[in-house]
Design an enzyme around this catalytic site. Sequence first.
Site, PDB file in Angstrom:
ATOM      1  N   THR A  13      -1.054  -0.415  -4.575  1.00  0.00           N
ATOM      2  CA  THR A  13      -2.161   0.860  -4.536  1.00  0.00           C
ATOM      3  C   THR A  13      -1.724   1.976  -5.332  1.00  0.00           C
ATOM      4  O   THR A  13      -0.385   2.251  -5.210  1.00  0.00           O
ATOM      5  CB  THR A  13      -2.656   1.039  -3.055  1.00  0.00           C
ATOM      6  OG1 THR A  13      -1.537   1.711  -2.579  1.00  0.00           O
ATOM      7  CG2 THR A  13      -3.330   0.111  -2.465  1.00  0.00           C
TER       8      THR A  13
ATOM      9  N   ASP B 238       0.860  -1.151  -0.016  1.00  0.00           N
ATOM     10  CA  ASP B 238       0.064   0.001   0.307  1.00  0.00           C
ATOM     11  C   ASP B 238       0.924   1.191   0.178  1.00  0.00           C
ATOM     12  O   ASP B 238       1.177   1.780   1.126  1.00  0.00           O
ATOM     13  CB  ASP B 238      -0.760   0.081   1.198  1.00  0.00           C
ATOM     14  CG  ASP B 238      -1.976   1.077   1.112  1.00  0.00           C
ATOM     15  OD1 ASP B 238      -1.895   1.874   0.096  1.00  0.00           O
ATOM     16  OD2 ASP B 238      -2.684   1.002   2.187  1.00  0.00           O
ATOM     17  N   ALA B 239       1.116   1.793  -1.313  1.00  0.00           N
ATOM     18  CA  ALA B 239       2.129   2.812  -1.235  1.00  0.00           C
ATOM     19  C   ALA B 239       1.471   3.934  -2.163  1.00  0.00           C
ATOM     20  O   ALA B 239       1.954   5.201  -2.098  1.00  0.00           O
ATOM     21  CB  ALA B 239       3.310   2.494  -2.197  1.00  0.00           C
ATOM     22  N   LYS B 240       0.501   3.791  -2.581  1.00  0.00           N
ATOM     23  CA  LYS B 240      -0.694   4.811  -3.387  1.00  0.00           C
ATOM     24  C   LYS B 240       0.556   5.720  -4.212  1.00  0.00           C
ATOM     25  O   LYS B 240       0.446   7.033  -4.283  1.00  0.00           O
ATOM     26  CB  LYS B 240      -1.296   5.754  -2.310  1.00  0.00           C
ATOM     27  CG  LYS B 240      -2.110   4.953  -1.413  1.00  0.00           C
ATOM     28  CD  LYS B 240      -2.802   5.959  -0.146  1.00  0.00           C
ATOM     29  CE  LYS B 240      -3.880   4.984   0.336  1.00  0.00           C
ATOM     30  NZ  LYS B 240      -3.158   4.187   1.459  1.00  0.00           N
ATOM     31  N   ARG B 241       1.276   5.082  -5.035  1.00  0.00           N
ATOM     32  CA  ARG B 241       2.163   5.745  -5.937  1.00  0.00           C
ATOM     33  C   ARG B 241       1.163   6.673  -6.910  1.00  0.00           C
ATOM     34  O   ARG B 241       0.212   6.211  -7.363  1.00  0.00           O
ATOM     35  CB  ARG B 241       2.997   4.726  -6.632  1.00  0.00           C
ATOM     36  CG  ARG B 241       4.034   3.872  -5.699  1.00  0.00           C
ATOM     37  CD  ARG B 241       4.889   4.963  -4.859  1.00  0.00           C
ATOM     38  NE  ARG B 241       5.961   3.833  -4.134  1.00  0.00           N
ATOM     39  CZ  ARG B 241       6.552   4.256  -3.098  1.00  0.00           C
ATOM     40  NH1 ARG B 241       6.293   5.583  -2.414  1.00  0.00           N
ATOM     41  NH2 ARG B 241       7.379   3.712  -2.372  1.00  0.00           N
TER      42      ARG B 241
END
Length: 279
Positions: free
Chosen positions: A125, A98-101
């Site tokens: 993510t 879950d890094a929301k790059r």
Amino acid sequence: MQKNFTDRLCSAQKKIGSLVCVGLDPDLSKIPHCHMKKFHSTHEAVIAFNQSIIRATAPFACAFKLNVAFYENLGEYGFSVLQATLNAIPHDKIQIIDAKRGDIGNTASQYASSIFELLNADGCTVAPYMGSDAVKPFLAYSGRIAFVLIRTSNPSGDQLQSLMVDQQPLYQHVARLAYSWGEQSPGSVGFVVGATNPEELKILRNKYPTVPFLIPGIGVQGGYLDVVAKVSTPEGPVLVNNSRGILYASSEQDFETMSAQAAKELRDLLNNAIKHHAH
């Protein structure tokens, strides 16, 4: 060539009869003090804590999700703790970073390489605000998935996601684009859709019956379980994430037992809701 992600997810879920994804977000202020004091270093304590949680919850969880912020905040040892935690997860479980790059070009390619090649995770993510340039590098990996932020569970998500554009809320435009990017790519696209938005969750499932959903915003208390049951279908699998409710189910010596109990309770609540909906 990697097996299709949806097939792998469904296989992992069927094996233990669970939709539960455990969030491994080690917060130093919440890890039981009785555990921390057994170790000479913080990073050793965190690795051991994560290993204990994985061992306890693996019988009830089909996936684990690691939020990179909690590992970056550990300082110079953060990446090795992240890697050691991934190594502790059984091979038949789904591993999500879950890094929301959300960057573009060569930077996005480097992020994707780090997550899918270096860490060998199954999913990540991704934030779509910068358009297809930010997402497509994550869709270049066969058998992996990019979970695109579509309708998030945080209260201020409405500030952008509900804006009306051409008589439709913005999140629906983003979903349509993300789906089209997935259709053109070797990898799979999934949607992050919060359980706190039940109507939007149903709308998205009706429009995209085969897209895997990663659903945050649900606790052991059972809120919105009926909605999750309605959008969980054989062709459109869902992952229901819970982090704090499982990870910190107890602040005492029994934290491992209590985490297992919390994961089992969520699994059973979800399964019962799905059975009830089927009837």
